[in-house]
Design an enzyme around this catalytic site. Structure first.
Site, PDB file in Angstrom:
ATOM      1  CG  ASN A  18      -0.192  -0.092   2.524  1.00 13.79           C
ATOM      2  OD1 ASN A  18       0.715  -0.910   2.669  1.00 13.79           O
ATOM      3  ND2 ASN A  18      -0.590   0.710   3.514  1.00 13.79           N
ATOM      4  NE  ARG A  19       3.373   2.121   5.113  1.00 11.74           N
ATOM      5  CZ  ARG A  19       4.572   2.051   5.692  1.00 11.74           C
ATOM      6  NH1 ARG A  19       5.564   2.781   5.218  1.00 11.74           N
ATOM      7  NH2 ARG A  19       4.781   1.269   6.728  1.00 11.74           N
ATOM      8  N   GLY A  20       5.214   3.022  -0.478  1.00 15.32           N
ATOM      9  CA  GLY A  20       6.649   2.858  -0.655  1.00 15.32           C
ATOM     10  C   GLY A  20       7.040   1.854  -1.721  1.00 15.32           C
ATOM     11  CB  ILE A  21       9.758  -0.690  -1.747  1.00 12.86           C
ATOM     12  CG1 ILE A  21      10.938   0.270  -1.554  1.00 12.86           C
ATOM     13  CG2 ILE A  21      10.173  -1.861  -2.632  1.00 12.86           C
ATOM     14  CD1 ILE A  21      12.106  -0.330  -0.800  1.00 12.86           C
ATOM     15  CB  VAL A  56       2.616 -10.901   7.695  1.00 10.18           C
ATOM     16  CG1 VAL A  56       2.121 -10.378   6.351  1.00 10.18           C
ATOM     17  CG2 VAL A  56       3.474  -9.875   8.419  1.00 10.18           C
ATOM     18  N   GLY A  85       7.081  -5.346   6.125  1.00  6.44           N
ATOM     19  CA  GLY A  85       8.132  -5.294   7.133  1.00  6.44           C
ATOM     20  C   GLY A  85       8.007  -4.072   8.025  1.00  6.44           C
ATOM     21  CE1 TYR A 148      13.852  -3.580   8.066  1.00  8.33           C
ATOM     22  CE2 TYR A 148      16.132  -3.073   7.525  1.00  8.33           C
ATOM     23  CZ  TYR A 148      14.802  -3.180   7.153  1.00  8.33           C
ATOM     24  OH  TYR A 148      14.426  -2.890   5.868  1.00  8.33           O
ATOM     25  CE  LYS A 152      13.431  -6.215   5.650  1.00 12.87           C
ATOM     26  NZ  LYS A 152      12.282  -6.516   4.766  1.00 12.87           N
ATOM     27  CB  ILE A 181      14.373   3.455  -1.508  1.00 14.51           C
ATOM     28  CG1 ILE A 181      14.946   2.028  -1.467  1.00 14.51           C
ATOM     29  CG2 ILE A 181      13.421   3.637  -2.675  1.00 14.51           C
ATOM     30  CD1 ILE A 181      15.800   1.648  -2.646  1.00 14.51           C
TER      31      ILE A 181
END
Length: 242
Positions: A18-21, A56, A85, A148, A152, A181
Protein backbone atom coordinates in the site's frame (compact mmCIF):
# COMPACT_ATOMS: atom_id res chain seq x y z
CA UNK A 1 9.34 -31.99 -15.93
CA UNK A 2 6.55 -30.30 -17.89
CA UNK A 3 5.25 -27.06 -16.41
CA UNK A 4 1.70 -25.79 -16.76
CA UNK A 5 1.76 -22.89 -19.27
CA UNK A 6 1.22 -19.52 -17.61
CA UNK A 7 -1.84 -17.61 -18.86
CA UNK A 8 -1.61 -13.99 -19.94
CA UNK A 9 -1.78 -11.76 -16.91
CA UNK A 10 -0.24 -13.65 -14.00
CA UNK A 11 -1.71 -13.69 -10.50
CA UNK A 12 0.49 -11.55 -8.24
CA UNK A 13 0.26 -10.93 -4.49
CA UNK A 14 2.39 -8.19 -2.90
CA UNK A 15 2.41 -8.03 0.90
CA UNK A 16 2.61 -4.55 2.38
CA UNK A 17 1.80 -3.17 -1.05
CA UNK A 18 0.00 0.00 0.00
CA UNK A 19 2.99 2.37 0.11
CA UNK A 20 6.65 2.86 -0.66
CA UNK A 21 8.55 0.05 -2.35
CA UNK A 22 5.62 -2.38 -2.11
CA UNK A 23 3.29 0.01 -3.90
CA UNK A 24 5.84 0.65 -6.65
CA UNK A 25 6.24 -3.11 -7.13
CA UNK A 26 2.48 -3.69 -7.27
CA UNK A 27 1.93 -0.90 -9.77
CA UNK A 28 4.81 -2.14 -11.92
CA UNK A 29 3.22 -5.58 -12.26
CA UNK A 30 -0.21 -4.06 -12.91
CA UNK A 31 1.17 -1.80 -15.65
CA UNK A 32 2.70 -4.88 -17.28
CA UNK A 33 -0.75 -6.46 -17.52
CA UNK A 34 -0.62 -8.79 -14.54
CA UNK A 35 -3.49 -9.31 -12.11
CA UNK A 36 -2.39 -7.82 -8.79
CA UNK A 37 -3.66 -7.86 -5.22
CA UNK A 38 -1.87 -6.20 -2.32
CA UNK A 39 -2.16 -6.92 1.37
CA UNK A 40 -2.55 -4.14 3.90
CA UNK A 41 -3.24 -4.24 7.60
CA UNK A 42 -6.38 -2.15 7.12
CA UNK A 43 -7.48 -3.77 3.89
CA UNK A 44 -7.77 -0.35 2.23
CA UNK A 45 -6.71 -0.45 -1.40
CA UNK A 46 -4.35 2.07 -3.02
CA UNK A 47 -5.76 3.84 -6.04
CA UNK A 48 -6.12 1.49 -9.01
CA UNK A 49 -5.33 -1.70 -7.09
CA UNK A 50 -7.24 -4.39 -5.21
CA UNK A 51 -6.38 -5.14 -1.58
CA UNK A 52 -7.12 -7.65 1.15
CA UNK A 53 -6.54 -7.25 4.89
CA UNK A 54 -3.65 -9.25 6.31
CA UNK A 55 -1.65 -9.37 9.52
CA UNK A 56 1.43 -11.38 8.56
CA UNK A 57 2.19 -12.25 12.20
CA UNK A 58 -1.03 -14.29 12.37
CA UNK A 59 -1.35 -17.55 10.44
CA UNK A 60 -5.15 -17.45 10.30
CA UNK A 61 -5.02 -13.91 8.89
CA UNK A 62 -2.49 -14.96 6.23
CA UNK A 63 -4.62 -17.94 5.21
CA UNK A 64 -7.74 -15.76 5.00
CA UNK A 65 -5.88 -13.13 2.97
CA UNK A 66 -4.71 -15.71 0.45
CA UNK A 67 -8.20 -17.15 0.13
CA UNK A 68 -9.62 -13.67 -0.49
CA UNK A 69 -6.83 -12.81 -2.93
CA UNK A 70 -7.35 -16.03 -4.87
CA UNK A 71 -11.03 -15.15 -5.26
CA UNK A 72 -10.08 -11.75 -6.66
CA UNK A 73 -7.33 -13.15 -8.87
CA UNK A 74 -9.39 -16.05 -10.17
CA UNK A 75 -6.88 -18.69 -9.13
CA UNK A 76 -3.75 -19.48 -7.11
CA UNK A 77 -1.04 -16.90 -6.52
CA UNK A 78 1.68 -17.42 -9.14
CA UNK A 79 4.01 -14.64 -7.97
CA UNK A 80 4.47 -13.80 -4.29
CA UNK A 81 6.38 -10.67 -3.34
CA UNK A 82 7.01 -10.81 0.41
CA UNK A 83 7.58 -7.14 1.15
CA UNK A 84 5.75 -6.44 4.43
CA UNK A 85 8.13 -5.29 7.13
CA UNK A 86 8.66 -3.04 10.14
CA UNK A 87 11.53 -1.44 12.03
CA UNK A 88 11.94 -0.86 15.75
CA UNK A 89 15.45 0.54 15.97
CA UNK A 90 17.28 0.54 19.27
CA UNK A 91 20.83 0.16 20.53
CA UNK A 92 21.66 -3.45 21.40
CA UNK A 93 22.02 -2.92 25.15
CA UNK A 94 18.64 -1.14 25.26
CA UNK A 95 16.70 -3.34 22.84
CA UNK A 96 13.85 -5.17 24.54
CA UNK A 97 12.76 -8.73 23.83
CA UNK A 98 9.52 -7.33 22.40
CA UNK A 99 11.37 -4.98 20.03
CA UNK A 100 13.47 -7.85 18.74
CA UNK A 101 10.65 -10.40 18.58
CA UNK A 102 8.16 -8.06 16.86
CA UNK A 103 10.54 -7.23 14.02
CA UNK A 104 11.62 -10.84 13.47
CA UNK A 105 8.01 -12.08 13.65
CA UNK A 106 6.89 -9.59 11.02
CA UNK A 107 9.86 -9.50 8.66
CA UNK A 108 11.00 -13.12 8.78
CA UNK A 109 8.23 -15.30 10.18
CA UNK A 110 5.65 -13.24 8.27
CA UNK A 111 7.48 -13.96 5.02
CA UNK A 112 7.64 -17.65 5.96
CA UNK A 113 3.89 -17.79 6.63
CA UNK A 114 3.14 -16.23 3.25
CA UNK A 115 5.61 -18.48 1.42
CA UNK A 116 4.18 -21.59 3.09
CA UNK A 117 0.64 -20.68 2.03
CA UNK A 118 1.69 -19.65 -1.48
CA UNK A 119 3.58 -22.91 -2.02
CA UNK A 120 0.36 -24.94 -1.97
CA UNK A 121 -1.01 -23.33 -5.12
CA UNK A 122 2.37 -23.13 -6.81
CA UNK A 123 3.01 -26.85 -6.31
CA UNK A 124 -0.35 -27.64 -7.92
CA UNK A 125 0.47 -25.35 -10.85
CA UNK A 126 4.05 -26.67 -11.10
CA UNK A 127 5.31 -23.11 -11.41
CA UNK A 128 5.78 -20.07 -9.22
CA UNK A 129 7.98 -17.18 -8.20
CA UNK A 130 8.73 -16.13 -4.62
CA UNK A 131 10.62 -12.87 -4.20
CA UNK A 132 11.62 -11.69 -0.74
CA UNK A 133 12.38 -8.01 -0.18
CA UNK A 134 15.38 -7.84 2.12
CA UNK A 135 17.75 -4.90 2.61
CA UNK A 136 21.40 -4.01 2.20
CA UNK A 137 21.34 -3.77 6.01
CA UNK A 138 20.77 -7.53 6.19
CA UNK A 139 24.20 -8.21 4.70
CA UNK A 140 26.00 -4.98 5.59
CA UNK A 141 24.80 -4.44 9.17
CA UNK A 142 23.74 -1.22 10.84
CA UNK A 143 24.12 0.18 14.37
CA UNK A 144 20.84 0.09 16.27
CA UNK A 145 19.27 -2.40 13.87
CA UNK A 146 20.29 -5.81 15.21
CA UNK A 147 16.67 -6.95 15.03
CA UNK A 148 16.03 -5.60 11.52
CA UNK A 149 19.37 -6.75 10.08
CA UNK A 150 18.94 -10.24 11.53
CA UNK A 151 15.44 -10.57 10.09
CA UNK A 152 16.50 -9.36 6.65
CA UNK A 153 19.64 -11.53 6.53
CA UNK A 154 17.57 -14.60 7.43
CA UNK A 155 15.43 -14.13 4.33
CA UNK A 156 18.42 -15.32 2.31
CA UNK A 157 18.48 -18.64 4.13
CA UNK A 158 14.71 -18.93 3.76
CA UNK A 159 14.84 -18.33 0.00
CA UNK A 160 17.72 -20.73 -0.53
CA UNK A 161 16.05 -23.49 1.47
CA UNK A 162 12.86 -23.03 -0.57
CA UNK A 163 14.96 -23.13 -3.76
CA UNK A 164 16.42 -26.50 -2.84
CA UNK A 165 13.08 -27.89 -1.69
CA UNK A 166 10.85 -26.70 -4.52
CA UNK A 167 13.22 -26.01 -7.42
CA UNK A 168 12.26 -29.25 -9.16
CA UNK A 169 8.64 -28.15 -9.23
CA UNK A 170 9.23 -25.08 -11.37
CA UNK A 171 9.28 -22.72 -8.35
CA UNK A 172 12.04 -20.18 -7.79
CA UNK A 173 12.81 -18.19 -4.65
CA UNK A 174 15.03 -15.12 -4.75
CA UNK A 175 15.91 -12.07 -2.68
CA UNK A 176 16.09 -8.41 -3.64
CA UNK A 177 18.21 -6.28 -1.30
CA UNK A 178 17.49 -2.56 -1.71
CA UNK A 179 19.77 0.11 -0.33
CA UNK A 180 18.71 3.70 0.34
CA UNK A 181 15.52 4.48 -1.57
CA UNK A 182 14.21 7.93 -2.43
CA UNK A 183 11.02 8.03 -0.36
CA UNK A 184 9.21 10.54 1.86
CA UNK A 185 11.27 9.23 4.78
CA UNK A 186 14.65 9.87 3.16
CA UNK A 187 13.41 13.22 1.80
CA UNK A 188 12.73 14.32 5.38
CA UNK A 189 16.27 13.58 6.57
CA UNK A 190 18.42 16.53 7.67
CA UNK A 191 20.63 17.72 4.83
CA UNK A 192 23.87 16.78 6.59
CA UNK A 193 22.64 13.21 7.12
CA UNK A 194 21.52 12.90 3.49
CA UNK A 195 24.95 14.10 2.40
CA UNK A 196 26.66 11.54 4.65
CA UNK A 197 24.53 8.72 3.29
CA UNK A 198 25.09 9.80 -0.31
CA UNK A 199 28.84 9.96 0.18
CA UNK A 200 28.87 6.25 1.10
CA UNK A 201 27.03 5.16 -2.07
CA UNK A 202 29.29 4.65 -5.10
CA UNK A 203 26.43 5.58 -7.46
CA UNK A 204 26.15 8.93 -5.64
CA UNK A 205 22.34 8.90 -5.36
CA UNK A 206 19.40 7.16 -3.76
CA UNK A 207 17.38 4.66 -5.81
CA UNK A 208 13.88 5.32 -7.07
CA UNK A 209 11.29 2.80 -5.82
CA UNK A 210 10.66 1.91 -9.46
CA UNK A 211 14.25 0.64 -9.77
CA UNK A 212 13.59 -1.90 -7.03
CA UNK A 213 10.32 -2.82 -8.74
CA UNK A 214 12.21 -3.45 -12.00
CA UNK A 215 14.54 -5.90 -10.25
CA UNK A 216 11.59 -7.73 -8.71
CA UNK A 217 9.82 -7.95 -12.05
CA UNK A 218 12.94 -9.36 -13.68
CA UNK A 219 13.17 -12.15 -11.09
CA UNK A 220 9.49 -12.90 -11.75
CA UNK A 221 9.96 -12.99 -15.51
CA UNK A 222 10.33 -16.03 -17.79
CA UNK A 223 13.89 -14.85 -18.52
CA UNK A 224 14.79 -15.51 -14.86
CA UNK A 225 13.46 -19.08 -14.80
CA UNK A 226 16.95 -20.48 -14.15
CA UNK A 227 17.77 -18.02 -11.35
CA UNK A 228 16.93 -19.20 -7.85
CA UNK A 229 18.47 -18.75 -4.43
CA UNK A 230 20.08 -15.51 -5.61
CA UNK A 231 20.45 -12.17 -3.87
CA UNK A 232 20.08 -9.19 -6.20
CA UNK A 233 21.33 -5.93 -4.62
CA UNK A 234 19.68 -2.68 -5.72
CA UNK A 235 21.89 -0.39 -3.66
CA UNK A 236 24.12 1.65 -5.97
CA UNK A 237 27.14 -0.40 -4.86
CA UNK A 238 26.77 0.39 -1.14
CA UNK A 239 27.00 -3.22 0.02
CA UNK A 240 29.24 -4.74 -2.64
CA UNK A 241 31.38 -7.57 -1.38
CA UNK A 242 28.92 -8.46 1.36
Amino acid sequence: MTQTPAPAGRAVLVTGGNRGIGLAIARSFAMAGDRVVVTTRSGEAPEGLQAVPCEVTDTASVDAAFAAAEDLLGGPVEILVANAGITKDQLLMRMSDAEFDDVVDTNLAGAFRCARRASKGMIRLRRGRMIFVSSVVGLYGSPGQANYAASKAALVGLARSISRELGGRGITANVVAPGFIDTDMTAALPEERRTAYLSSIPAGRFAAPEEVAAAVRFLASPEAAYITGAVLPVDGGLGMGH
